[in-house]
Design a protein around this motif. Structure first.
Motif, PDB file in Angstrom:
ATOM      1  N   GLN A 169       0.838  -1.185   0.000  1.00  0.00           N
ATOM      2  CA  GLN A 169       0.000   0.000   0.000  1.00  0.00           C
ATOM      3  C   GLN A 169       0.877   1.241   0.000  1.00  0.00           C
ATOM      4  O   GLN A 169       2.037   1.187   0.364  1.00  0.00           O
ATOM      5  CB  GLN A 169      -0.844   0.057   1.271  1.00  0.00           C
ATOM      6  CG  GLN A 169      -1.944  -0.925   1.349  1.00  0.00           C
ATOM      7  CD  GLN A 169      -2.710  -0.705   2.628  1.00  0.00           C
ATOM      8  OE1 GLN A 169      -2.575  -1.466   3.534  1.00  0.00           O
ATOM      9  NE2 GLN A 169      -3.493   0.358   2.699  1.00  0.00           N
ATOM     10  N   SER A 170       0.278   2.338  -0.368  1.00  0.00           N
ATOM     11  CA  SER A 170       0.968   3.614  -0.237  1.00  0.00           C
ATOM     12  C   SER A 170      -0.004   4.621   0.344  1.00  0.00           C
ATOM     13  O   SER A 170      -1.177   4.633   0.004  1.00  0.00           O
ATOM     14  CB  SER A 170       1.477   4.085  -1.593  1.00  0.00           C
ATOM     15  OG  SER A 170       0.405   4.206  -2.501  1.00  0.00           O
ATOM     16  N   LEU A 171       0.482   5.429   1.245  1.00  0.00           N
ATOM     17  CA  LEU A 171      -0.319   6.468   1.865  1.00  0.00           C
ATOM     18  C   LEU A 171       0.370   7.809   1.679  1.00  0.00           C
ATOM     19  O   LEU A 171       1.574   7.880   1.434  1.00  0.00           O
ATOM     20  CB  LEU A 171      -0.491   6.187   3.363  1.00  0.00           C
ATOM     21  CG  LEU A 171      -1.219   4.901   3.731  1.00  0.00           C
ATOM     22  CD1 LEU A 171      -1.166   4.678   5.229  1.00  0.00           C
ATOM     23  CD2 LEU A 171      -2.659   4.946   3.258  1.00  0.00           C
ATOM     24  N   GLN A 172      -0.407   8.851   1.807  1.00  0.00           N
ATOM     25  CA  GLN A 172       0.153  10.183   1.690  1.00  0.00           C
ATOM     26  C   GLN A 172       1.289  10.368   2.695  1.00  0.00           C
ATOM     27  O   GLN A 172       1.229   9.879   3.812  1.00  0.00           O
ATOM     28  CB  GLN A 172      -0.930  11.227   1.925  1.00  0.00           C
ATOM     29  CG  GLN A 172      -0.476  12.638   1.672  1.00  0.00           C
ATOM     30  CD  GLN A 172      -1.617  13.633   1.763  1.00  0.00           C
ATOM     31  OE1 GLN A 172      -2.757  13.261   2.017  1.00  0.00           O
ATOM     32  NE2 GLN A 172      -1.316  14.893   1.561  1.00  0.00           N
ATOM     33  N   ASP A 231       4.198   9.000   2.577  1.00  0.00           N
ATOM     34  CA  ASP A 231       5.112   7.858   2.596  1.00  0.00           C
ATOM     35  C   ASP A 231       6.299   8.147   1.685  1.00  0.00           C
ATOM     36  O   ASP A 231       6.181   8.850   0.684  1.00  0.00           O
ATOM     37  CB  ASP A 231       4.431   6.584   2.106  1.00  0.00           C
ATOM     38  CG  ASP A 231       3.595   5.912   3.173  1.00  0.00           C
ATOM     39  OD1 ASP A 231       3.654   6.349   4.330  1.00  0.00           O
ATOM     40  OD2 ASP A 231       2.885   4.947   2.840  1.00  0.00           O
ATOM     41  N   SER A 261      -0.089  12.136  -2.457  1.00  0.00           N
ATOM     42  CA  SER A 261      -1.434  11.688  -2.094  1.00  0.00           C
ATOM     43  C   SER A 261      -1.366  10.176  -1.946  1.00  0.00           C
ATOM     44  O   SER A 261      -0.297   9.585  -2.095  1.00  0.00           O
ATOM     45  CB  SER A 261      -2.470  12.102  -3.147  1.00  0.00           C
ATOM     46  OG  SER A 261      -2.343  11.329  -4.308  1.00  0.00           O
ATOM     47  N   ASP A 262      -2.506   9.528  -1.674  1.00  0.00           N
ATOM     48  CA  ASP A 262      -2.493   8.080  -1.483  1.00  0.00           C
ATOM     49  C   ASP A 262      -2.098   7.320  -2.751  1.00  0.00           C
ATOM     50  O   ASP A 262      -1.615   6.203  -2.667  1.00  0.00           O
ATOM     51  CB  ASP A 262      -3.863   7.587  -1.014  1.00  0.00           C
ATOM     52  CG  ASP A 262      -4.138   7.978   0.425  1.00  0.00           C
ATOM     53  OD1 ASP A 262      -3.194   8.409   1.119  1.00  0.00           O
ATOM     54  OD2 ASP A 262      -5.294   7.858   0.857  1.00  0.00           O
ATOM     55  N   LYS A 263      -2.308   7.903  -3.918  1.00  0.00           N
ATOM     56  CA  LYS A 263      -2.013   7.195  -5.160  1.00  0.00           C
ATOM     57  C   LYS A 263      -0.992   7.886  -6.058  1.00  0.00           C
ATOM     58  O   LYS A 263      -0.589   7.339  -7.061  1.00  0.00           O
ATOM     59  CB  LYS A 263      -3.303   6.994  -5.967  1.00  0.00           C
ATOM     60  CG  LYS A 263      -4.286   6.068  -5.307  1.00  0.00           C
ATOM     61  CD  LYS A 263      -5.458   5.799  -6.218  1.00  0.00           C
ATOM     62  CE  LYS A 263      -6.394   4.801  -5.573  1.00  0.00           C
ATOM     63  NZ  LYS A 263      -7.454   4.392  -6.475  1.00  0.00           N
ATOM     64  N   SER A 276       2.734   9.874  -6.625  1.00  0.00           N
ATOM     65  CA  SER A 276       4.061  10.094  -6.057  1.00  0.00           C
ATOM     66  C   SER A 276       4.942  10.862  -7.029  1.00  0.00           C
ATOM     67  O   SER A 276       4.742  10.837  -8.240  1.00  0.00           O
ATOM     68  CB  SER A 276       4.731   8.760  -5.711  1.00  0.00           C
ATOM     69  OG  SER A 276       5.065   8.059  -6.873  1.00  0.00           O
ATOM     70  N   ASN A 295      -4.748   0.715  -5.788  1.00  0.00           N
ATOM     71  CA  ASN A 295      -4.150   0.831  -4.461  1.00  0.00           C
ATOM     72  C   ASN A 295      -5.202   0.299  -3.477  1.00  0.00           C
ATOM     73  O   ASN A 295      -6.016   1.024  -2.969  1.00  0.00           O
ATOM     74  CB  ASN A 295      -3.791   2.293  -4.157  1.00  0.00           C
ATOM     75  CG  ASN A 295      -2.997   2.403  -2.869  1.00  0.00           C
ATOM     76  OD1 ASN A 295      -2.564   1.405  -2.301  1.00  0.00           O
ATOM     77  ND2 ASN A 295      -2.821   3.632  -2.410  1.00  0.00           N
ATOM     78  N   GLU A 321      -7.163  -1.101  -0.343  1.00  0.00           N
ATOM     79  CA  GLU A 321      -7.139  -0.904   1.097  1.00  0.00           C
ATOM     80  C   GLU A 321      -7.102  -2.265   1.771  1.00  0.00           C
ATOM     81  O   GLU A 321      -7.714  -3.212   1.308  1.00  0.00           O
ATOM     82  CB  GLU A 321      -8.377  -0.137   1.540  1.00  0.00           C
ATOM     83  CG  GLU A 321      -8.404   1.291   1.030  1.00  0.00           C
ATOM     84  CD  GLU A 321      -9.572   2.074   1.597  1.00  0.00           C
ATOM     85  OE1 GLU A 321     -10.097   1.683   2.647  1.00  0.00           O
ATOM     86  OE2 GLU A 321      -9.937   3.073   0.976  1.00  0.00           O
TER      87      GLU A 321
END
Length: 105
Positions: free
Chosen positions: A21-24, A26, A61-63, A65, A102, A104
């Motif tokens: 996963q990736s989160l804001q 990160d 953001s969450d998606k 980079s 992405n 959850e």
């Protein structure tokens, strides 16, 4: 046996990377390496060089980079017009990435 363990390690890392996963906010760090194989009149058979590519990314953001990729390539056993030579290459590549999937967890 060492090649088998190396293959298992690589497959495990690929598996975990595909479900990550990736989160804001990160940060991601990656390193890639690629051996260059050659076999022709100008090259001897076998590994003639290497490409090394480290990368740093920050998720805005969450998606999405922002990544900065560095690349270094070297090539040995290069003969040009009968002269033994070598080749080195450097690159700096800024990238904006958007991950469409992405999940959850």
């Amino acid at each position: 046996m060492n090649k088998f363990l190396f293959l298992i390690l690589c497959l495990t890392l690929v598996y975990y990377n595909s479900y990550s996963q990736s989160l804001q906010n990160d940060i991601k760090l990656t390193v890639s390496a690629l051996p260059l194989f050659g076999s022709s009149d100008g090259f001897e058979s076998g590994i003639n060089g290497m490409v090394l590519k480290p990368s740093v990314g920050y998720f805005i953001s969450d998606k999405t980079s922002i990544d900065i990729n560095f690349s270094y390539a070297t090539l040995n056993d290069l003969t040009i017009a009968g002269v033994d030579s070598y080749y080195n290459s450097f690159a700096f590549i800024p990238t904006l990435r958007n991950n469409f999937i992405n999940k959850e967890k």
